[in-house]
Design an enzyme around this catalytic site. Sequence first.
Site, PDB file in Angstrom:
ATOM      1  N   CYS A 148     -14.098  32.969 -74.428  1.00  0.00           N
ATOM      2  CA  CYS A 148     -13.950  34.056 -75.410  1.00  0.00           C
ATOM      3  C   CYS A 148     -12.397  34.567 -75.271  1.00  0.00           C
ATOM      4  CB  CYS A 148     -15.046  35.129 -75.402  1.00  0.00           C
ATOM      5  SG  CYS A 148     -15.163  35.408 -73.327  1.00  0.00           S
ATOM      6  N   HIS A 241     -13.560  42.395 -76.657  1.00  0.00           N
ATOM      7  CA  HIS A 241     -12.532  42.082 -75.678  1.00  0.00           C
ATOM      8  C   HIS A 241     -11.293  42.726 -75.814  1.00  0.00           C
ATOM      9  CE1 HIS A 241     -15.384  39.929 -73.463  1.00  0.00           C
ATOM     10  NE2 HIS A 241     -15.079  38.721 -73.487  1.00  0.00           N
TER      11      HIS A 241
END
Length: 349
Positions: A148, A241
């Site tokens: 990710c 993130h």
Amino acid sequence: MVNVGILGATGMVGQRFIQLLDKHPDFDITALAASERSAGKRYEDATTWYLDEAMPESVKDIEVCETKPEAMSNDVDILFSSLPTDFAAKIEPAFAQDYIVASNASAMRMVPDVPLVIPEVNPEFLGLIETQQKNRGWDGFIVTNPNCSTIALTLTLKPIYDAYNINKVYVSTMQAISGAGYNGVPSMAIVDNIIPYIGNEEEKMESETLQLLGSFEDGVVKDADFKLSASCHRVGVVDGHTEAVFVELDKDEDIDDIKQTMANFKGRPQELGLYSAPKNPVIVKEEEDRPQPRLDRSADGGMAVTVGRVRKDAAMDNSFKYVLVGHNTVRGAAGASVLNAELINKEIL
């Protein structure tokens, strides 16, 4: 319509697959697989639903099957995998003998004949499929998407890499707790705290990014030729993130040109008009306090990466720095596999 199934359908990423595939114009969910304890149950009865949008009606009555090839319906063309790494390493190759597996698991990512793909970055790596099938005698194949944090970073580096010469990249991540799964980080560990270590995350970022930006020649992938150093940290954010990125080029470049280069970036999914493709894979913000996870993680349905604070780095020659935010369970996980499958459906099937 292409019939699809989901391996690991009851977990958080499996649920995100269902959310993204519900009402998809090209894909129809016909099979859901999970553990032995869930097999035989209606999906609604087998699942604790974690997402903030309600469980789609279309999957509630699907009977969950066990995650093994002999339990899978033959009426499936593509399987999306969100399996744990150790289990994926054993079971994905078994499925790939007969099915197309679009995997979000890390088990097969760095295997030489398995394509590791971000469609905007390296669609040509799908050329490894023929080699994989020949090597293994499979009718199906496996295509993987990266970690990710790697996906968000690489999408922003790709236009820079194509336009300039990169010497070094340093990245420091602030990663959401959903990246560890629902039970992955205890609340007593993350509240009022930052955890400065995520197992194997730094190694994944450093190796996967260089492979993704590398070249594919004569059936072999050659890594990009620059140095990358990552430091990864878990923070108390649910989704999204954040990464602070520092890039050293071989010569000084105009910062406005760099911004435009990232903002104008488009790839094969945009050319093909794929359903899940963001209009702009990289969105550049000018506000001094953006991007932020809460405000920017869902850009273009969570499939775009938002960049801000693009500026010169006075501490290093020929360098600039920026901050990015990407949705780790959409673009960084299920959405990445779905976009890979859309590319496969368009260009291979």
